[in-house]
Design an enzyme around this catalytic site. Structure first.
Site, short mmCIF file in Angstrom:
data_model
loop_
_atom_site.label_atom_id
_atom_site.label_comp_id
_atom_site.label_asym_id
_atom_site.label_seq_id
_atom_site.Cartn_x
_atom_site.Cartn_y
_atom_site.Cartn_z
NE ARG A 251 12.80 -3.83 -22.63
CZ ARG A 251 12.80 -2.67 -21.89
NH1 ARG A 251 11.34 -2.68 -21.47
NH2 ARG A 251 13.10 -1.59 -21.56
N GLY B 37 8.54 -1.24 -23.02
CA GLY B 37 7.74 -1.91 -22.04
C GLY B 37 6.39 -2.40 -22.46
CB VAL C 210 6.97 -6.92 -11.66
CG1 VAL C 210 6.23 -7.05 -10.15
CG2 VAL C 210 6.38 -5.44 -12.25
CG ASP D 81 6.50 3.01 -10.06
OD1 ASP D 81 5.91 2.33 -9.39
OD2 ASP D 81 7.65 3.40 -10.19
P1 IMP Z 1 6.20 6.28 -13.74
O1 IMP Z 1 6.30 7.41 -14.45
O2 IMP Z 1 6.76 6.32 -12.30
O3 IMP Z 1 4.54 5.92 -13.58
O4 IMP Z 1 6.94 5.41 -14.45
C1 IMP Z 1 6.40 4.29 -15.26
C2 IMP Z 1 7.68 3.67 -15.79
O5 IMP Z 1 8.61 3.02 -14.78
C3 IMP Z 1 7.31 2.27 -16.42
O6 IMP Z 1 6.76 2.55 -17.83
C4 IMP Z 1 8.44 1.41 -16.46
O7 IMP Z 1 9.11 1.76 -17.51
C5 IMP Z 1 9.00 1.74 -15.31
N1 IMP Z 1 8.74 0.94 -13.93
C6 IMP Z 1 8.09 1.13 -12.97
N2 IMP Z 1 7.83 0.08 -12.06
C7 IMP Z 1 8.38 -1.03 -12.79
C8 IMP Z 1 8.79 -2.17 -12.30
O8 IMP Z 1 8.31 -2.52 -11.33
N3 IMP Z 1 9.38 -3.23 -13.17
C9 IMP Z 1 9.87 -2.56 -14.35
N4 IMP Z 1 9.82 -1.17 -14.79
C10 IMP Z 1 8.82 -0.50 -14.00
MG MG Z 2 7.47 1.86 -19.60
#
Ligand code: IMP
Ligand code: MG
Length: 174
Positions: free
Chosen positions: A164, A42, A152, A101
């Protein structure tokens, strides 16, 4: 069937904001070089756009992590799928992510990378969804956009590996 995508941040919005953040980073790192760590997949679009705009010397490395759990909810257990090619000793590391996130991925990664002896370590993200944060200790140094709790796509972000390549950030209307 094609999904309907509502534009949240246009290509112009994103480009203008990356210009600002790149200028701030270039100022903060003046007289130093910066070692960007792109979190695959990403982070790759944002990393390239950011790197092109930095005026300090830049080096790059790539890392791929996956969290156990389904696509839209990460479990907090993070696995390094592809590790960095180079050591981090004495480097000014800037981690470049697509989105923070829950913060689970980054809180784990920060701990792992801090132990590799960088001179400094900071975090830069294209998007931040603070409402979803579980790991409150994750400190983001550079954020392009704070967004509401919506799923998103675009600019590196995927929905089941699609979208992507969109040059803007959109919300998939399910
Ligand atoms: P975290 O460990 O929950 O902070 O996860 C972050 C990862 O979840 C990001 O690097 C994304 O790969 C995925 N992610 C979280 N929210 C979204 C979104 O709204 N769209 C797409 N991927 C997301
Ligand atoms: Mg990611």
């Amino acid at each position: 069937m094609a999904d309907k995508i509502r534009v949240l941040l246009s290509e112009e919005d994103v480009n203008a904001r990356i210009n600002q953040v790149a200028a701030q980073i270039s100022k903060d790192y003046e007289g130093k070089s910066v070692h960007l760590i792109c979190i695959l997949k990403g982070g790759v679009f944002f990393t390239c756009e950011l790197a092109k705009r930095l005026t300090v010397p830049v080096s790059l490395d790539f890392m791929s992590v996956s969290s156990y759990g389904d696509d839209t909810k990460s479990s907090g257990v993070v696995r390094i799928v592809k590790d960095l090619d180079e050591p981090l000793t004495d480097l000014n590391v800037l981690i470049v992510e697509d989105i923070i996130d829950s913060g689970r991925t980054l809180s784990y990664l920060m701990e792992v990378l801090k132990q590799r002896g960088p001179a400094s370590i900071r975090l830069c993200t294209l998007l931040d969804k603070p409402e979803r944060r579980v790991k409150k200790q994750v400190k983001v140094d550079y954020t392009c956009f704070t967004i509401p709790d919506e799923f998103v796509v675009g600019y590196g972000l995927d929905y089941a590996q699609k979208y992507r390549n969109l040059p803007y950030i959109g919300v998939v209307e399910l």
